[in-house]
Enzyme design. Sequence first.
Site, PDB file in Angstrom:
ATOM      1  N   ASP A  12     -41.918 -17.910  34.637  1.00  0.00           N
ATOM      2  CA  ASP A  12     -42.903 -17.518  35.651  1.00  0.00           C
ATOM      3  C   ASP A  12     -42.245 -16.918  36.891  1.00  0.00           C
ATOM      4  O   ASP A  12     -42.445 -17.374  38.019  1.00  0.00           O
ATOM      5  CB  ASP A  12     -43.768 -18.734  36.035  1.00  0.00           C
ATOM      6  CG  ASP A  12     -44.619 -19.188  34.862  1.00  0.00           C
ATOM      7  OD1 ASP A  12     -44.843 -18.369  33.945  1.00  0.00           O
ATOM      8  OD2 ASP A  12     -45.042 -20.350  34.840  1.00  0.00           O
TER       9      ASP A  12
ATOM     10  N   LEU B  38     -39.904  -8.303  31.555  1.00  0.00           N
ATOM     11  CA  LEU B  38     -39.599  -8.020  30.149  1.00  0.00           C
ATOM     12  C   LEU B  38     -40.834  -7.557  29.371  1.00  0.00           C
ATOM     13  O   LEU B  38     -40.727  -6.969  28.305  1.00  0.00           O
ATOM     14  CB  LEU B  38     -38.993  -9.261  29.464  1.00  0.00           C
ATOM     15  CG  LEU B  38     -37.646  -9.739  30.013  1.00  0.00           C
ATOM     16  CD1 LEU B  38     -37.178 -10.983  29.281  1.00  0.00           C
ATOM     17  CD2 LEU B  38     -36.583  -8.647  29.892  1.00  0.00           C
TER      18      LEU B  38
ATOM     19  N   HIS C 252     -31.205 -14.235  27.460  1.00  0.00           N
ATOM     20  CA  HIS C 252     -30.092 -13.371  27.049  1.00  0.00           C
ATOM     21  C   HIS C 252     -30.358 -11.882  27.279  1.00  0.00           C
ATOM     22  O   HIS C 252     -29.421 -11.105  27.421  1.00  0.00           O
ATOM     23  CB  HIS C 252     -29.721 -13.618  25.576  1.00  0.00           C
ATOM     24  CG  HIS C 252     -30.659 -12.987  24.590  1.00  0.00           C
ATOM     25  ND1 HIS C 252     -31.947 -13.425  24.383  1.00  0.00           N
ATOM     26  CD2 HIS C 252     -30.504 -11.923  23.759  1.00  0.00           C
ATOM     27  CE1 HIS C 252     -32.528 -12.672  23.467  1.00  0.00           C
ATOM     28  NE2 HIS C 252     -31.678 -11.748  23.074  1.00  0.00           N
TER      29      HIS C 252
ATOM     30  N   HIS D 224     -25.624  -4.929  29.681  1.00  0.00           N
ATOM     31  CA  HIS D 224     -26.839  -5.720  29.931  1.00  0.00           C
ATOM     32  C   HIS D 224     -26.512  -7.209  29.930  1.00  0.00           C
ATOM     33  O   HIS D 224     -27.152  -7.983  30.634  1.00  0.00           O
ATOM     34  CB  HIS D 224     -27.942  -5.379  28.927  1.00  0.00           C
ATOM     35  CG  HIS D 224     -27.732  -5.921  27.547  1.00  0.00           C
ATOM     36  ND1 HIS D 224     -27.029  -5.254  26.578  1.00  0.00           N
ATOM     37  CD2 HIS D 224     -28.123  -7.077  26.982  1.00  0.00           C
ATOM     38  CE1 HIS D 224     -27.011  -5.970  25.474  1.00  0.00           C
ATOM     39  NE2 HIS D 224     -27.660  -7.093  25.683  1.00  0.00           N
TER      40      HIS D 224
ATOM     41  N   ASP E 221     -26.568 -14.624  14.262  1.00  0.00           N
ATOM     42  CA  ASP E 221     -27.101 -15.421  15.365  1.00  0.00           C
ATOM     43  C   ASP E 221     -28.624 -15.343  15.378  1.00  0.00           C
ATOM     44  O   ASP E 221     -29.217 -14.524  14.664  1.00  0.00           O
ATOM     45  CB  ASP E 221     -26.502 -14.969  16.712  1.00  0.00           C
ATOM     46  CG  ASP E 221     -26.570 -13.467  16.922  1.00  0.00           C
ATOM     47  OD1 ASP E 221     -27.632 -12.896  16.635  1.00  0.00           O
ATOM     48  OD2 ASP E 221     -25.573 -12.861  17.371  1.00  0.00           O
ATOM     49  N   VAL E 222     -29.243 -16.214  16.183  1.00  0.00           N
ATOM     50  CA  VAL E 222     -30.711 -16.274  16.171  1.00  0.00           C
ATOM     51  C   VAL E 222     -31.332 -15.042  16.847  1.00  0.00           C
ATOM     52  O   VAL E 222     -32.503 -14.752  16.627  1.00  0.00           O
ATOM     53  CB  VAL E 222     -31.242 -17.595  16.783  1.00  0.00           C
ATOM     54  CG1 VAL E 222     -30.814 -18.785  15.948  1.00  0.00           C
ATOM     55  CG2 VAL E 222     -30.836 -17.761  18.236  1.00  0.00           C
TER      56      VAL E 222
ATOM     57  N   ASP F 268     -34.445 -13.196  14.945  1.00  0.00           N
ATOM     58  CA  ASP F 268     -35.733 -12.841  15.540  1.00  0.00           C
ATOM     59  C   ASP F 268     -36.000 -11.341  15.458  1.00  0.00           C
ATOM     60  O   ASP F 268     -37.048 -10.922  14.977  1.00  0.00           O
ATOM     61  CB  ASP F 268     -35.810 -13.295  17.002  1.00  0.00           C
ATOM     62  CG  ASP F 268     -37.204 -13.043  17.565  1.00  0.00           C
ATOM     63  OD1 ASP F 268     -38.062 -13.933  17.421  1.00  0.00           O
ATOM     64  OD2 ASP F 268     -37.444 -11.947  18.103  1.00  0.00           O
TER      65      ASP F 268
ATOM     66  N   ARG G 256     -30.618  -5.037   8.685  1.00  0.00           N
ATOM     67  CA  ARG G 256     -30.279  -4.539  10.023  1.00  0.00           C
ATOM     68  C   ARG G 256     -29.806  -3.083   9.931  1.00  0.00           C
ATOM     69  O   ARG G 256     -30.238  -2.224  10.712  1.00  0.00           O
ATOM     70  CB  ARG G 256     -29.190  -5.422  10.642  1.00  0.00           C
ATOM     71  CG  ARG G 256     -28.693  -4.948  11.989  1.00  0.00           C
ATOM     72  CD  ARG G 256     -27.656  -5.903  12.545  1.00  0.00           C
ATOM     73  NE  ARG G 256     -27.038  -5.385  13.752  1.00  0.00           N
ATOM     74  CZ  ARG G 256     -26.011  -4.536  13.763  1.00  0.00           C
ATOM     75  NH1 ARG G 256     -25.498  -4.109  12.631  1.00  0.00           N
ATOM     76  NH2 ARG G 256     -25.523  -4.117  14.911  1.00  0.00           N
TER      77      ARG G 256
ATOM     78  N   TYR H 132     -34.234   2.922  14.358  1.00  0.00           N
ATOM     79  CA  TYR H 132     -33.618   3.076  15.686  1.00  0.00           C
ATOM     80  C   TYR H 132     -32.960   4.448  15.868  1.00  0.00           C
ATOM     81  O   TYR H 132     -32.926   4.971  16.979  1.00  0.00           O
ATOM     82  CB  TYR H 132     -32.566   1.991  15.959  1.00  0.00           C
ATOM     83  CG  TYR H 132     -32.961   0.572  15.615  1.00  0.00           C
ATOM     84  CD1 TYR H 132     -34.268   0.129  15.726  1.00  0.00           C
ATOM     85  CD2 TYR H 132     -31.994  -0.348  15.193  1.00  0.00           C
ATOM     86  CE1 TYR H 132     -34.609  -1.178  15.408  1.00  0.00           C
ATOM     87  CE2 TYR H 132     -32.324  -1.663  14.879  1.00  0.00           C
ATOM     88  CZ  TYR H 132     -33.638  -2.059  14.979  1.00  0.00           C
ATOM     89  OH  TYR H 132     -33.961  -3.353  14.660  1.00  0.00           O
TER      90      TYR H 132
HETATM   91  P1  DTP Z   1     -26.531  -6.628  17.569  1.00  0.00           P
HETATM   92  O1  DTP Z   1     -25.803  -7.944  17.725  1.00  0.00           O
HETATM   93  O2  DTP Z   1     -27.357  -6.551  16.323  1.00  0.00           O
HETATM   94  O3  DTP Z   1     -25.669  -5.418  17.759  1.00  0.00           O
HETATM   95  P2  DTP Z   1     -27.312  -6.663  20.284  1.00  0.00           P
HETATM   96  O4  DTP Z   1     -26.989  -5.294  20.765  1.00  0.00           O
HETATM   97  O5  DTP Z   1     -26.438  -7.801  20.601  1.00  0.00           O
HETATM   98  O6  DTP Z   1     -27.602  -6.601  18.709  1.00  0.00           O
HETATM   99  P3  DTP Z   1     -29.855  -6.405  21.524  1.00  0.00           P
HETATM  100  O7  DTP Z   1     -31.055  -7.305  21.564  1.00  0.00           O
HETATM  101  O8  DTP Z   1     -29.330  -5.921  22.801  1.00  0.00           O
HETATM  102  O9  DTP Z   1     -28.762  -7.136  20.695  1.00  0.00           O
HETATM  103  O10 DTP Z   1     -30.179  -5.154  20.574  1.00  0.00           O
HETATM  104  C1  DTP Z   1     -30.844  -5.322  19.388  1.00  0.00           C
HETATM  105  C2  DTP Z   1     -32.288  -4.890  19.540  1.00  0.00           C
HETATM  106  O11 DTP Z   1     -32.363  -3.592  20.094  1.00  0.00           O
HETATM  107  C3  DTP Z   1     -33.004  -4.799  18.212  1.00  0.00           C
HETATM  108  O12 DTP Z   1     -34.376  -5.124  18.373  1.00  0.00           O
HETATM  109  C4  DTP Z   1     -32.857  -3.376  17.808  1.00  0.00           C
HETATM  110  C5  DTP Z   1     -32.863  -2.669  19.119  1.00  0.00           C
HETATM  111  N1  DTP Z   1     -32.005  -1.491  19.109  1.00  0.00           N
HETATM  112  C6  DTP Z   1     -30.696  -1.458  18.890  1.00  0.00           C
HETATM  113  N2  DTP Z   1     -30.211  -0.217  18.986  1.00  0.00           N
HETATM  114  C7  DTP Z   1     -31.272   0.567  19.278  1.00  0.00           C
HETATM  115  C8  DTP Z   1     -31.448   1.951  19.502  1.00  0.00           C
HETATM  116  N3  DTP Z   1     -30.424   2.799  19.461  1.00  0.00           N
HETATM  117  N4  DTP Z   1     -32.690   2.398  19.772  1.00  0.00           N
HETATM  118  C9  DTP Z   1     -33.730   1.555  19.828  1.00  0.00           C
HETATM  119  N5  DTP Z   1     -33.629   0.225  19.623  1.00  0.00           N
HETATM  120  C10 DTP Z   1     -32.426  -0.255  19.347  1.00  0.00           C
END
Ligand code: DTP
Length: 450
Positions: A26, A33, A96, A123, A184-185, A189, A237, A245
């Site tokens: 909150d 987000l 995170h 980030h 990882d989780v 998700d 993935r 993506y």
């Molecule tokens: P990972 O461990 O899979 O590399 P991460 O970068 O640690 O993932 P994030 O939550 O920052 O984790 O990114 C993963 C999410 O962002 C997932 O929902 C997919 C999305 N994503 C990743 N790359 C892109 C992209 N180039 N364009 C749009 N969405 C993206």
Amino acid sequence: RTSTKQVFDNLHGNISLDPLACEFVDTEEFQRLRDLKQLGLTYLVYPGAVHTRFEHSLGVYWLAGEAMNNLRMYQGNELGIDRVDVQTVKLAGLLHDIGHGPFSHLFEHEFLPRVFPGSTWSHENMSALLLDSIVDKHEIDIEADHLKIVKEMILASSKFATTKSVKEKYFLYDIVANGQNGIDVDKFDYIGRDCRACGLGCNFQYWRLLQGMRVMGDEICYPAKDYLSIHKLFTTRADLHRTVYTHAKVKAVELMLVDALLEANEYLGIALHAQDPTDFWKLDDTIIKSIETAPNSELEKAKSIIQRIRRRELYKFCNQYSVPKENLEHFKDITAQDIVCSQKSSKVLLKEEDVAVSNVKIDLTRGKDNPLESIKFFKDFECDEKFPITDERVSHLLPAYNQDRIVRVYAKKPELVEAVSEAFENLQLRMYGEKTQVHDTPRKKRIRFY
Ligand code: DTP
């Protein structure tokens, strides 16, 4: 504050937020987000991809809790997991992604490096900075040590990974962002959520891994019989990366938005907001609307690019090139300048600003190795031996490469498609002595997907 809250999530069902988590949720920083789409601009190609980092963060919070509860139930005494450990990991899951900028990866990897070349902004680092700022501003009652560990967990898989204050329970750092083997989780998700939003089938079942995980020698291991679930995690993935993506049209829109943000940056101070955690919450995906409706005449160029996106007058895809496996190691990103310099005939004289290039990188995992090689398995809960999966067992399942590098080239104006395509073909000839086009039909007859 003492009460818990229930939130109904469309992926996991009822999520119970504990009082401390509610205090973070909150706040304007966390509520922001809701205005960050999980997949950035992907919704312009897959219209259902409008889910946000808000629901994903709640999902990761919930899954982190489930993972910790399972470990605590089966190995709680042996591992010394206490209530604070569970809460810390859950908070790391919840928070995170708070440091993601507008359009997440686009902001971090495409926009900011163009404004600040060599920038080390991430980030994860911003999430940690923002966390301090939220606790101060909203006077959240959390012990300094506790807060420090949450931040360490968020940074655990990034290049900013610092010390690990929780001694002898290092596995706690691998639940939300696993820097060891990538399971990882967070992935549990987003893989389910992204597949659902885009309407793609998802064959990967995270609950098998959640239920089977076991800590052996401070490392999270999985039952040998579940190796197929892990394989599916990585292939699903990779499939999402390839088909969603990094879709060629999504990339076209991204290239345009980066151009618009660069044009608007000086007047709106976009990149500057990213330097200050107390200001950062003001920056989200609505930046597009702010540019479109801003009164500043200096923003005309940025506005016209966004108007082109709205009217679907996108940069035109010319061609793409998949970097052969043997060249991956030394491959340097292609730039618009490389394309312009490769022009031979001068029917139209190309300029750098006529060409846009997207250097797409898809890694099945971090690095080039087979992700299954870094994961340890066990035979059953009675055995204490851990081992990697044998090559014979997985060889028939593996993709040809664990990494893809694809160079996509676009003309910013439709009338330049021919000239840009030709220059790109010349560049390929110069680099490798042959034209290694992904499309093997003549350009004019090729069927294109829009
Ligand atoms: P990972 O461990 O899979 O590399 P991460 O970068 O640690 O993932 P994030 O939550 O920052 O984790 O990114 C993963 C999410 O962002 C997932 O929902 C997919 C999305 N994503 C990743 N790359 C892109 C992209 N180039 N364009 C749009 N969405 C993206």
